[in-house]
Design an enzyme around this catalytic site. Structure first.
Site, PDB file in Angstrom:
ATOM      1  CE  LYS A  13      -2.408  -0.905   3.926  1.00 12.60           C
ATOM      2  NZ  LYS A  13      -1.741  -2.220   4.178  1.00 12.60           N
ATOM      3  NE  ARG A  89      -4.767  -1.196   9.440  1.00 15.77           N
ATOM      4  CZ  ARG A  89      -3.625  -0.829   8.949  1.00 15.77           C
ATOM      5  NH1 ARG A  89      -3.688   0.610   8.827  1.00 15.77           N
ATOM      6  NH2 ARG A  89      -2.524  -1.431   8.908  1.00 15.77           N
ATOM      7  NE  ARG A 128       7.443  -2.453   6.287  1.00 17.06           N
ATOM      8  CZ  ARG A 128       6.001  -2.238   6.269  1.00 17.06           C
ATOM      9  NH1 ARG A 128       5.475  -1.763   5.346  1.00 17.06           N
ATOM     10  NH2 ARG A 128       5.360  -2.263   7.398  1.00 17.06           N
ATOM     11  NE  ARG A 161       5.810  -0.228  10.413  1.00 22.18           N
ATOM     12  CZ  ARG A 161       4.671  -0.303   9.847  1.00 22.18           C
ATOM     13  NH1 ARG A 161       4.415   0.312   8.836  1.00 22.18           N
ATOM     14  NH2 ARG A 161       3.544  -1.048  10.449  1.00 22.18           N
ATOM     15  NE  ARG A 172       1.465  -4.990  11.224  1.00 24.66           N
ATOM     16  CZ  ARG A 172       2.583  -4.596  10.483  1.00 24.66           C
ATOM     17  NH1 ARG A 172       3.587  -5.275  10.822  1.00 24.66           N
ATOM     18  NH2 ARG A 172       2.829  -4.067   9.322  1.00 24.66           N
TER      19      ARG A 172
END
Ligand code: AMP
Length: 216
Positions: A13, A89, A128, A161, A172
């Site tokens: 996203k 969400r 990431r 993160r 998640r």
């Protein structure tokens, strides 16, 4: 152009939003980024949100919706268009957003839905790295920075993160499937949903962007 970008964590996203921003100049509003900024500033909202974010759960609707509503009402750069990434969400957020946007006469043109499979999501998220300064995204195997730990674009420090670890990613994903996936039906019903395969992102992204810009 007024958009929301939906999809599981790691579907791409953020990267899609940055590509759309580069192509159209519309503002990119990521609720994850807004919440991390609040956490960094140790505001009441940030401190409240931290416990949910660190465990991979959703921050309560009223906190996030208030943050988005304030942004939409106060930021005049959004008059040219906006792209919401990571919001809504939940169905409650989707309905509240609809009400807020109606009041502001800034209703959505499209909801873009990026789908991706779990193995790809895990690989993307565990590798990431994010620039602390400008938010640019890197990956330890797919998109290495030129110099380890340093952002190619601004020289900022790259970090991982806290919620990009396997255990939190699984939470998640569960949260996404239970709360967020159902709202694609909400947007499908209003005829504004555009679907993209996040596993094969580059060509598909190009196709959807072309459709959107051609007004199809
Ligand atoms: P993201 O950067 O979009 O992956 O968001 C990181 C975390 O921020 C999520 O796992 C949630 O804990 C929280 N968050 C971001 N957006 C929302 C939202 N719209 N509603 C509730 N929690 C959110």
């Amino acid at each position: 152009m007024k958009l929301v970008v939906l999809g599981p964590p790691g579907a791409g996203k953020g990267s899609l939003a940055m590509a759309i921003k580069a192509a159209t100049g519309v503002a990119h509003i990521s609720t994850g980024d807004l919440l991390r900024e609040e956490m960094k500033n140790e505001s009441d909202l940030g401190l409240e949100a931290k416990k949910f974010i660190d465990s991979g759960d959703l921050v309560p609707d009223e906190l996030v919706t208030r943050l988005v509503e304030n942004k939409l009402k106060s930021d005049s750069t959004l008059d040219k268009g906006y792209m919401l990434d990571g919001f809504p969400r939940t169905e409650v957020q989707a309905k509240d957003l609809n009400r807020i946007l109606k009041g502001l006469e800034k209703e959505l043109d499209y909801a873009i839905y990026l789908e991706a499979s779990l193995p790809i999501i895990l690989k993307r998220l565990t590798g990431r790295r994010v620039c602390r300064n400008c938010g640019a995204l890197f990956h330890m195997t797919n998109k290495l920075p030129k110099q380890e730990g340093v952002c190619d674009q601004c020289g900022g420090e790259l970090y991982q993160r806290a919620d990009d670890n396997e255990e939190t990613i699984k939470t998640r994903m569960d949260v996404y499937l239970k709360n967020t996936k159902p709202i694609t039906d909400y947007y499908r019903g209003s005829g504004i949903l555009k679907e993209i395969d996040g596993d094969a992102q580059t060509e598909d992204l190009q196709r959807v962007l072309t459709q959107i810009f051609d007004g199809r």
